[in-house]
Design a protein around this motif. Structure first.
Motif, PDB file in Angstrom:
ATOM      1  N   VAL A 121       1.739  -7.991 -28.714  1.00 42.68           N
ATOM      2  CA  VAL A 121       0.628  -7.135 -28.303  1.00 42.68           C
ATOM      3  C   VAL A 121       1.168  -6.018 -27.416  1.00 42.68           C
ATOM      4  O   VAL A 121       2.237  -6.154 -26.812  1.00 42.68           O
ATOM      5  CB  VAL A 121      -0.462  -7.922 -27.541  1.00 42.68           C
ATOM      6  CG1 VAL A 121      -1.142  -8.929 -28.440  1.00 42.68           C
ATOM      7  CG2 VAL A 121       0.118  -8.615 -26.318  1.00 42.68           C
ATOM      8  N   PHE A 122       0.424  -4.927 -27.356  1.00 41.01           N
ATOM      9  CA  PHE A 122       0.769  -3.795 -26.488  1.00 41.01           C
ATOM     10  C   PHE A 122      -0.232  -3.738 -25.351  1.00 41.01           C
ATOM     11  O   PHE A 122      -1.450  -3.812 -25.569  1.00 41.01           O
ATOM     12  CB  PHE A 122       0.755  -2.490 -27.268  1.00 41.01           C
ATOM     13  CG  PHE A 122       1.857  -2.378 -28.292  1.00 41.01           C
ATOM     14  CD1 PHE A 122       3.064  -1.766 -27.974  1.00 41.01           C
ATOM     15  CD2 PHE A 122       1.691  -2.907 -29.564  1.00 41.01           C
ATOM     16  CE1 PHE A 122       4.082  -1.673 -28.909  1.00 41.01           C
ATOM     17  CE2 PHE A 122       2.699  -2.817 -30.507  1.00 41.01           C
ATOM     18  CZ  PHE A 122       3.897  -2.204 -30.179  1.00 41.01           C
ATOM     19  N   ILE A 123       0.280  -3.602 -24.140  1.00 40.64           N
ATOM     20  CA  ILE A 123      -0.572  -3.577 -22.954  1.00 40.64           C
ATOM     21  C   ILE A 123      -0.260  -2.338 -22.123  1.00 40.64           C
ATOM     22  O   ILE A 123       0.911  -2.052 -21.843  1.00 40.64           O
ATOM     23  CB  ILE A 123      -0.366  -4.843 -22.099  1.00 40.64           C
ATOM     24  CG1 ILE A 123      -0.806  -6.090 -22.883  1.00 40.64           C
ATOM     25  CG2 ILE A 123      -1.121  -4.742 -20.783  1.00 40.64           C
ATOM     26  CD1 ILE A 123      -0.565  -7.390 -22.138  1.00 40.64           C
ATOM     27  N   GLU A 124      -1.309  -1.613 -21.751  1.00 40.78           N
ATOM     28  CA  GLU A 124      -1.151  -0.488 -20.841  1.00 40.78           C
ATOM     29  C   GLU A 124      -1.379  -0.985 -19.420  1.00 40.78           C
ATOM     30  O   GLU A 124      -2.375  -1.645 -19.136  1.00 40.78           O
ATOM     31  CB  GLU A 124      -2.143   0.618 -21.173  1.00 40.78           C
ATOM     32  CG  GLU A 124      -1.996   1.843 -20.276  1.00 40.78           C
ATOM     33  CD  GLU A 124      -2.956   2.951 -20.647  1.00 40.78           C
ATOM     34  OE1 GLU A 124      -2.912   4.011 -19.975  1.00 40.78           O
ATOM     35  OE2 GLU A 124      -3.746   2.778 -21.607  1.00 40.78           O
ATOM     36  N   VAL A 125      -0.422  -0.693 -18.534  1.00 38.52           N
ATOM     37  CA  VAL A 125      -0.511  -1.108 -17.140  1.00 38.52           C
ATOM     38  C   VAL A 125      -0.739   0.132 -16.290  1.00 38.52           C
ATOM     39  O   VAL A 125       0.080   1.064 -16.301  1.00 38.52           O
ATOM     40  CB  VAL A 125       0.773  -1.828 -16.686  1.00 38.52           C
ATOM     41  CG1 VAL A 125       0.616  -2.320 -15.242  1.00 38.52           C
ATOM     42  CG2 VAL A 125       1.094  -2.996 -17.609  1.00 38.52           C
ATOM     43  N   GLU A 148       6.124  -0.911 -10.645  1.00 38.30           N
ATOM     44  CA  GLU A 148       6.472   0.076  -9.631  1.00 38.30           C
ATOM     45  C   GLU A 148       5.219   0.874  -9.296  1.00 38.30           C
ATOM     46  O   GLU A 148       4.623   1.502 -10.186  1.00 38.30           O
ATOM     47  CB  GLU A 148       7.572   1.007 -10.147  1.00 38.30           C
ATOM     48  CG  GLU A 148       8.029   2.050  -9.141  1.00 38.30           C
ATOM     49  CD  GLU A 148       9.108   2.958  -9.693  1.00 38.30           C
ATOM     50  OE1 GLU A 148       9.395   3.987  -9.032  1.00 38.30           O
ATOM     51  OE2 GLU A 148       9.646   2.677 -10.774  1.00 38.30           O
ATOM     52  N   ASP A 149       4.832   0.856  -8.044  1.00 41.06           N
ATOM     53  CA  ASP A 149       3.621   1.548  -7.619  1.00 41.06           C
ATOM     54  C   ASP A 149       3.694   3.026  -7.982  1.00 41.06           C
ATOM     55  O   ASP A 149       4.693   3.707  -7.706  1.00 41.06           O
ATOM     56  CB  ASP A 149       3.440   1.393  -6.102  1.00 41.06           C
ATOM     57  CG  ASP A 149       2.101   1.920  -5.629  1.00 41.06           C
ATOM     58  OD1 ASP A 149       1.077   1.570  -6.242  1.00 41.06           O
ATOM     59  OD2 ASP A 149       2.087   2.685  -4.635  1.00 41.06           O
ATOM     60  N   GLY A 150       2.654   3.521  -8.642  1.00 38.08           N
ATOM     61  CA  GLY A 150       2.609   4.931  -9.023  1.00 38.08           C
ATOM     62  C   GLY A 150       3.151   5.211 -10.415  1.00 38.08           C
ATOM     63  O   GLY A 150       3.189   6.368 -10.847  1.00 38.08           O
ATOM     64  N   VAL A 151       3.549   4.174 -11.140  1.00 34.24           N
ATOM     65  CA  VAL A 151       4.093   4.359 -12.487  1.00 34.24           C
ATOM     66  C   VAL A 151       3.216   3.618 -13.497  1.00 34.24           C
ATOM     67  O   VAL A 151       2.991   2.408 -13.378  1.00 34.24           O
ATOM     68  CB  VAL A 151       5.544   3.855 -12.587  1.00 34.24           C
ATOM     69  CG1 VAL A 151       6.063   4.014 -14.025  1.00 34.24           C
ATOM     70  CG2 VAL A 151       6.430   4.612 -11.609  1.00 34.24           C
ATOM     71  N   ARG A 152       2.705   4.364 -14.450  1.00 37.62           N
ATOM     72  CA  ARG A 152       1.918   3.776 -15.540  1.00 37.62           C
ATOM     73  C   ARG A 152       2.857   3.434 -16.690  1.00 37.62           C
ATOM     74  O   ARG A 152       3.717   4.236 -17.064  1.00 37.62           O
ATOM     75  CB  ARG A 152       0.858   4.776 -16.021  1.00 37.62           C
ATOM     76  CG  ARG A 152      -0.056   4.248 -17.138  1.00 37.62           C
ATOM     77  CD  ARG A 152      -0.889   5.367 -17.753  1.00 37.62           C
ATOM     78  NE  ARG A 152      -0.033   6.319 -18.466  1.00 37.62           N
ATOM     79  CZ  ARG A 152       0.364   6.168 -19.727  1.00 37.62           C
ATOM     80  NH1 ARG A 152       0.017   5.087 -20.414  1.00 37.62           N
ATOM     81  NH2 ARG A 152       1.118   7.087 -20.298  1.00 37.62           N
ATOM     82  N   ASN A 153       2.700   2.261 -17.260  1.00 34.03           N
ATOM     83  CA  ASN A 153       3.555   1.847 -18.368  1.00 34.03           C
ATOM     84  C   ASN A 153       2.739   1.325 -19.540  1.00 34.03           C
ATOM     85  O   ASN A 153       1.641   0.771 -19.354  1.00 34.03           O
ATOM     86  CB  ASN A 153       4.509   0.720 -17.935  1.00 34.03           C
ATOM     87  CG  ASN A 153       5.584   1.205 -16.990  1.00 34.03           C
ATOM     88  OD1 ASN A 153       6.354   2.098 -17.315  1.00 34.03           O
ATOM     89  ND2 ASN A 153       5.633   0.627 -15.795  1.00 34.03           N
ATOM     90  N   VAL A 154       3.265   1.506 -20.719  1.00 32.14           N
ATOM     91  CA  VAL A 154       2.783   0.791 -21.893  1.00 32.14           C
ATOM     92  C   VAL A 154       3.921  -0.138 -22.297  1.00 32.14           C
ATOM     93  O   VAL A 154       5.048   0.317 -22.511  1.00 32.14           O
ATOM     94  CB  VAL A 154       2.414   1.728 -23.051  1.00 32.14           C
ATOM     95  CG1 VAL A 154       2.042   0.916 -24.291  1.00 32.14           C
ATOM     96  CG2 VAL A 154       1.261   2.648 -22.651  1.00 32.14           C
ATOM     97  N   VAL A 155       3.626  -1.421 -22.357  1.00 31.06           N
ATOM     98  CA  VAL A 155       4.662  -2.405 -22.640  1.00 31.06           C
ATOM     99  C   VAL A 155       4.324  -3.178 -23.906  1.00 31.06           C
ATOM    100  O   VAL A 155       3.143  -3.394 -24.228  1.00 31.06           O
ATOM    101  CB  VAL A 155       4.847  -3.387 -21.467  1.00 31.06           C
ATOM    102  CG1 VAL A 155       5.347  -2.658 -20.228  1.00 31.06           C
ATOM    103  CG2 VAL A 155       3.559  -4.135 -21.153  1.00 31.06           C
TER     104      VAL A 155
END
Length: 279
Positions: A185-189, A240-247
């Motif tokens: 699955v892909f999750i946006e954080v 990491e605070d301030g960083v948006r990721n898609v994992v």
């Protein structure tokens, strides 16, 4: 202000018995049957039986030690002391991680010989010269026919034609630990965590997540829902605070979890998108 760095890590590389003549007469007092194989031959046969594709694929193999033909430590292979070079075997492919670039190639295992085809790699440049040298140090040693042995403690030893000896310690894969392949699955954080209520953890901060979908060309599909509190953890992921990721993660069902624990485990596969978000 936004600074976006997209990591395109779609990896097309998918990365990368001895004969014995025992004496016909056993020494007096050994009690060994004359027709029984010599102990060394039996040990060799046991080791060969233990080293198979299933054992290779069931573990991550982390580099523990490396010496050259003279017995000197190969320092170039330990450029990342906190992240040892790691081998993963799956579906006839060998992948190498914790180098500057991801590396990989095909492999075959025939008895005690592991043969690795020439490896391909991503083309990311690392500013650290030691990391750049690490790729070459790995590539020159993990190629061609390697003598492979499995120790009683489970460590994998690879011996190169030049006399280098590389010893890897096993760590069970998530598939081994959870008993299955898992669901991808892909999750946006989101870039920021938020306070969330937990009966056992005071002042808890939760990741804000939502699932996203991609087609087979890597294009996002549909409209993601709202971000929600994520009470668990994603193994291998550090926020990491301030960083948006898609994992991209693997989701596993946990059989018979404790009453106060989740029935699902998430394990990081790769970060596919990363964006620094200014406050």
């Amino acid at each position: 202000m936004y600074r976006t760095r997209t990591l395109m890590l779609i990896l097309p590389l998918a990365l990368m018995a001895a004969c014995s003549n025992p004496s016909a007469t056993a020494p007096a007092g050994t009690g060994r049957d004359e027709l029984a194989p010599a102990p060394t031959a039996a040990a060799d046969q046991k080791a060969a039986a233990q080293l198979d594709v299933q054992r290779l694929q069931g573990n991550h193999w982390r580099l523990d030690s490396a010496t050259d033909a003279s017995g000197k430590r190969v320092d170039a292979l330990f450029a990342r002391a906190d992240k040892p070079v790691t081998l993963d075997f799956k579906d006839g492919r060998l992948s190498v991680s914790n180098t500057c670039n991801r590396m990989g190639g095909g492999y075959t295992l025939d008895g005690g010989t592991l043969t690795v085809s020439p490896m391909a790699s991503t083309m990311m440049a690392c500013t650290d010269k030691a990391l750049m040298a690490l790729d070459q140090a790995v590539g020159t040693r993990l190629e061609g026919a390697l003598k492979a042995e499995l120790a009683n403690q489970g460590q994998l030893t690879l011996r190169t034609a030049a006399g280098d000896v590389l010893v890897f310690t096993p760590e069970p894969t998530a598939e081994t630990r959870y008993g299955g392949e898992g669901e991808t699955v892909f999750i946006e954080v989101a870039a920021q965590t938020k306070p969330c209520s937990h009966p056992m953890i005071p002042n808890m901060q939760c990741l804000q997540t939502r699932e996203v979908a991609f087609d087979d060309k890597g294009l996002k599909q549909g409209t993601p829902g709202a971000f929600e509190n994520f009470y668990g953890t994603i193994e291998g992921y550090t926020h990491e605070d301030g960083v948006r990721n898609v994992v991209r993660v693997k989701r596993y069902k946990i059989a018979n979890p404790p009453a106060d624990a989740s029935s699902v485990a998430y394990v990081l596969d790769m970060v596919v998108e990363s964006e620094t978000v200014g406050k």
